[in-house]
Motif scaffolding. Structure first.
Motif, PDB file in Angstrom:
ATOM      1  N   UNK A 189       0.695  -1.115   0.151  1.00 37.64           N
ATOM      2  CA  UNK A 189      -0.038  -0.189   0.033  1.00 37.64           C
ATOM      3  C   UNK A 189       0.954   1.237  -0.036  1.00 37.64           C
ATOM      4  N   UNK A 190       0.632   2.075  -1.102  1.00 33.08           N
ATOM      5  CA  UNK A 190       1.484   3.217  -1.369  1.00 33.08           C
ATOM      6  C   UNK A 190       0.618   4.416  -1.255  1.00 33.08           C
ATOM      7  N   UNK A 191       0.937   5.150   0.132  1.00 32.80           N
ATOM      8  CA  UNK A 191       0.145   6.416   0.570  1.00 32.80           C
ATOM      9  C   UNK A 191      -1.622   6.075   0.286  1.00 32.80           C
ATOM     10  N   UNK A 192      -1.847   4.915   0.728  1.00 30.55           N
ATOM     11  CA  UNK A 192      -3.227   4.511   0.685  1.00 30.55           C
ATOM     12  C   UNK A 192      -3.510   3.864  -0.618  1.00 30.55           C
ATOM     13  N   UNK A 193      -2.793   3.680  -1.563  1.00 35.30           N
ATOM     14  CA  UNK A 193      -3.137   3.147  -2.898  1.00 35.30           C
ATOM     15  C   UNK A 193      -2.481   1.869  -3.240  1.00 35.30           C
ATOM     16  N   UNK A 194      -3.015   1.027  -4.063  1.00 38.82           N
ATOM     17  CA  UNK A 194      -2.561  -0.172  -4.529  1.00 38.82           C
ATOM     18  C   UNK A 194      -0.884  -0.097  -5.045  1.00 38.82           C
TER      19      UNK A 194
END
Length: 291
Positions: free
Chosen positions: A241-246
């Motif tokens: 998870x990258x800054x809340x994104x996939x």
């Protein structure tokens, strides 16, 4: 960093609170650099303070960091988020199957990742009340001293902020759907299936790649699908998870990060992809170790 003798008990006491203070400031400001500035200013204020007058150092420091962060938010002095085209953005990366954080500062960090975008919609006083109470369990009476409000008024602020945050949160099913779209893209990229790539890409998708030779941007589904082999070759890694994104992170055999991918998905289509394959930039990002 605090610049006193390491044996100084005040330095030791401050350092024991530093991670938590940094987490509070980051949840408030959404910028690691701004958070570091606020924590350093808190140290400077502590160094000028008669510590014999402080009954609860942790509470005193949290109050100072809260007030400083509130001042920054109200003045609009937060650093603007730079475009991916101009500079590598701040990334916070967690592995999808990493153990749940146990300490409060880590919990604050993991919660904040998914909420930073929603928190931006809150007023500064709402953001402070929500972050300090709901994320860091600071009593309403203490938060009220920062805001100059009663405990009841502060509780109402936090309640209003909580409703806004809950309204802005994605359901768990949405996150799963986004991950499925990303997995479909990665599978198609690895296998070179052009038509399947077009099915999951938004017509105006943006693909940004940070390489040792510079940052390159590709626009449009056809163009991105043609270049998707870059993402496909970089995607043989671990879901993250990258800054809340996939996202996906991969490492070399010696554990050195090789690549990081982050995806933005809306309405079943990928609207933006960011890839970092520059070893120098990856080395500075504090990425998780291989599992």
């Amino acid at each position: 960093m605090a610049s006193a003798h390491p044996a100084d008990p005040i330095v030791d006491a401050f350092e024991s609170h530093r991670d938590r203070l940094r987490a509070v400031a980051y949840r408030m400001l959404g910028s690691h650099a701004d958070a570091e500035d606020v924590v350093q200013e808190a140290w400077l204020r502590l160094s000028r303070q008669d510590t014999d007058t402080i009954d609860n150092l942790g509470g005193w420091l949290t109050t100072v960091v809260g007030r400083l962060s509130l001042d920054v938010l109200r003045s609009g002095r937060t650093r603007p988020e730079v475009s991916f085209d101009d500079q590598l953005p701040e990334f916070t990366v967690t592995l999808d199957d990493a153990p749940a954080p146990e300490d409060l500062a880590a919990i604050g960090d993991s919660v904040g990742l998914a909420l930073l975008t929603v928190l931006d919609s809150l007023r500064p006083d709402e953001r402070l009340a929500f972050v300090l109470h709901d994320v860091f369990a600071v009593p309403f009476a203490e938060i009220g001293t920062i805001l100059g409000k009663s405990a009841d008024a502060t509780k109402m602020l936090a309640s209003r902020a909580r409703r806004k945050v809950q309204a802005g949160r994605q359901p768990a099913s949405a996150g799963r759907q986004q991950r499925e779209v990303v997995q479909a893209f990665l599978a198609a990229a690895r296998d070179g299936r052009f038509e399947q790539l077009l099915q999951v890409l938004h017509p105006e998708v943006k693909f940004t790649v940070h390489t040792p030779n510079g940052t390159f941007v590709t626009l449009g589904a056809t163009e991105v699908a043609t270049r998707a082999r870059v993402a496909g070759s970089a995607a043989r890694g671990h879901a993250a998870t990258v800054n809340g994104r996939p996202g996906v992170i991969s490492w070399s055999e010696d554990g050195t990060p090789l690549s990081l991918l982050a995806f933005t998905v809306a309405d079943g289509h990928i609207t933006e992809i960011t890839a970092v394959v520059d070893p120098a930039k990856l080395a500075l990002m504090g990425l998780p170790n291989p599992v």
